[in-house]
Design a protein around this motif. Structure first.
Motif, short mmCIF file in Angstrom:
data_model
loop_
_atom_site.label_atom_id
_atom_site.label_comp_id
_atom_site.label_asym_id
_atom_site.label_seq_id
_atom_site.Cartn_x
_atom_site.Cartn_y
_atom_site.Cartn_z
N THR A 77 0.67 -1.16 0.00
CA THR A 77 -0.09 -0.09 -0.03
C THR A 77 0.87 1.35 0.10
O THR A 77 0.65 2.26 -0.76
CB THR A 77 -1.09 0.05 1.28
OG1 THR A 77 -1.88 -1.00 1.24
CG2 THR A 77 -1.82 1.20 1.29
N ALA A 78 1.92 1.36 0.90
CA ALA A 78 2.75 2.65 0.97
C ALA A 78 3.32 2.78 -0.34
O ALA A 78 3.78 3.80 -0.71
CB ALA A 78 3.84 2.18 2.14
N ALA A 79 3.84 1.61 -0.89
CA ALA A 79 4.58 1.60 -2.28
C ALA A 79 3.73 2.32 -3.45
O ALA A 79 4.34 3.13 -4.25
CB ALA A 79 5.00 0.22 -2.70
N GLY A 106 -1.03 15.72 -2.83
CA GLY A 106 -2.21 15.43 -3.46
C GLY A 106 -2.26 14.16 -4.25
O GLY A 106 -2.92 13.21 -4.16
N ALA A 107 -1.33 13.80 -5.04
CA ALA A 107 -1.00 12.82 -5.62
C ALA A 107 -0.80 11.41 -4.54
O ALA A 107 -1.43 10.23 -4.89
CB ALA A 107 0.19 12.58 -6.59
N MET A 108 0.01 11.52 -3.61
CA MET A 108 0.49 10.61 -2.92
C MET A 108 -0.97 10.12 -1.91
O MET A 108 -1.28 9.02 -1.91
CB MET A 108 1.45 10.80 -1.78
CG MET A 108 1.94 9.74 -1.35
SD MET A 108 3.57 10.23 -0.29
CE MET A 108 3.82 8.74 0.85
N VAL A 109 -1.57 11.12 -1.24
CA VAL A 109 -2.91 10.99 -0.49
C VAL A 109 -3.90 10.26 -1.29
O VAL A 109 -4.70 9.23 -1.04
CB VAL A 109 -3.34 12.36 0.01
CG1 VAL A 109 -4.77 12.05 0.44
CG2 VAL A 109 -2.38 12.64 0.99
N ALA A 131 -2.78 8.70 5.47
CA ALA A 131 -2.44 9.02 4.02
C ALA A 131 -1.75 10.28 3.97
O ALA A 131 -0.51 10.74 3.47
CB ALA A 131 -3.54 9.01 2.97
N LEU A 132 -2.27 11.36 4.66
CA LEU A 132 -1.74 12.91 4.83
C LEU A 132 -0.48 12.91 5.71
O LEU A 132 0.60 13.48 5.31
CB LEU A 132 -3.06 13.87 5.11
CG LEU A 132 -2.23 15.34 5.58
CD1 LEU A 132 -2.01 15.88 3.84
CD2 LEU A 132 -3.58 16.12 5.86
N LEU A 133 -0.40 12.05 6.79
CA LEU A 133 0.84 12.19 7.53
C LEU A 133 1.96 11.64 6.92
O LEU A 133 2.98 12.15 6.88
CB LEU A 133 0.36 11.37 8.73
CG LEU A 133 1.50 11.24 9.86
CD1 LEU A 133 0.73 11.07 11.17
CD2 LEU A 133 2.47 10.10 9.73
N ALA A 134 1.77 10.32 5.99
CA ALA A 134 2.71 9.82 5.27
C ALA A 134 3.08 10.93 4.30
O ALA A 134 4.39 10.95 3.90
CB ALA A 134 2.35 8.50 4.92
#
Length: 321
Positions: A240-242, A267-270, A283-286
């Motif tokens: 998931t993180a990847a 934005g893309a990562m979240v 997701a935002l924290l990461a």
């Protein structure tokens, strides 16, 4: 261009710049309201020396691989000043991180001209090739990650596998396709431009293979470091993180991004993490911490680059493979 068109273009540029500049405080407010800065930054205290060692090693390999690729691309021109080339590479990277809308790319031809006497045209065309390799290699790695372990479902995995195979084919066939392309045009400006572009591709299969290998090593090492960081801050699975890291990095090579990448990277990562089942706050924290790490690394290395020696005098502006 008449006066009305000039004014219209000016207003569009002003609007774009305003949006880009406002993206930074907007992101800060978004983080404050959704997660809170104390909660977001606290996990850094819990990282061990070993964690920081992994991050340092991964990023060091990535930056050295990029510098080695650049050195190999302009070997004879820059051989007299390898530390000057490393200085150039780190300053160019810092410019790319801090300036919006890909304007940081302009630092590369400017510094190549100033440090080594390479013409703006040759440096610019070489940079185009480097970015094409970056995009193809990153797409290959990101889509392979998604195809192998993403929780997005079999259809998405199949599409990702197709994209991975297409990227691999593009990397293999690019030199052959580029050298055949000029034959499709009957003289004129277009054919001369294509010839100029083709002439700045690494000459010879060995040189091209080295460029592709170093590109893959750089992106893989960077991706591993960012994935490691995301896993230290969250309880997300590696697969998931990847997906989130891959999405964030893909946003960084697109033609448009915010000031210091703010907003577009997060934005893309979240969006990617939420799409694969992560909670929005997690997701935002990461995403914010991964991006802060990237910016901090780029800034620290960019400032440190000023301590490296500059080349003593410009070389002749010859393009060397």
């Amino acid at each position: 261009m008449d006066e009305r068109q000039t004014k219209t273009r000016g207003w569009r540029r002003l609007l774009s710049l305003t949006v880009v500049v406002l993206s930074v405080p907007a992101l800060g407010l978004w983080v404050h309201l959704t997660v809170g800065w104390p909660r977001l930054l606290t996990p850094w205290i819990g990282l061990t020396v070993a964690d920081y060692g992994v991050l340092f090693l991964g990023m060091a390999i990535a930056y050295l691989a990029r510098a080695a690729r650049l050195f190999d691309f302009f070997r004879d021109t820059v051989a007299r000043a390898p530390f000057g080339l490393l200085r150039l590479s780190l300053l160019h990277n810092l410019s790319n991180h801090l300036l919006p809308m890909r304007t940081g790319e302009a630092a590369f031809p400017l510094l190549m001209k100033r440090y080594f006497g390479v013409s703006f045209a040759d440096a610019g065309l070489s940079l185009v090739w480097l970015r094409v390799l970056d995009l193809a290699a990153l797409t290959l790695l990101a889509s392979t990650v998604i195809a192998r372990g993403s929780p997005l479902g079999p259809l998405t995995q199949a599409l990702a596998l197709t994209l991975a195979l297409g990227s691999a084919a593009a990397l293999l066939l690019l030199p052959w396709a580029v050298h055949l392309l000029p034959a499709a045009f009957d003289g004129g400006r277009t054919q001369r431009l294509i010839h100029a572009i083709a002439s700045n591709l690494p000459r010879g299969s060995a040189a091209y293979a080295r460029a592709v290998l170093l590109t893959l090593v750089a992106w893989a090492a960077k991706g591993f470091a960012l994935l490691w960081l995301a896993l230290q801050f969250t309880a997300l699975s590696a697969s998931t993180a990847a997906v989130g890291v891959a999405a964030g990095e893909l946003s960084s090579v697109l033609p448009i991004h915010g000031l210091a990448g703010s907003g577009t990277y997060e934005g893309a990562m979240v969006a990617a993490l939420v799409a694969v089942g992560a909670e929005h706050d997690v997701a935002l924290l990461a995403a914010v911490n991964v991006h802060l790490f990237l910016l901090g690394t780029a800034f620290a290395l960019g400032v440190s680059a000023l301590l490296l020696p500059r080349p003593p005098s410009p070389a002749k502006p010859d393009r060397v493979s």
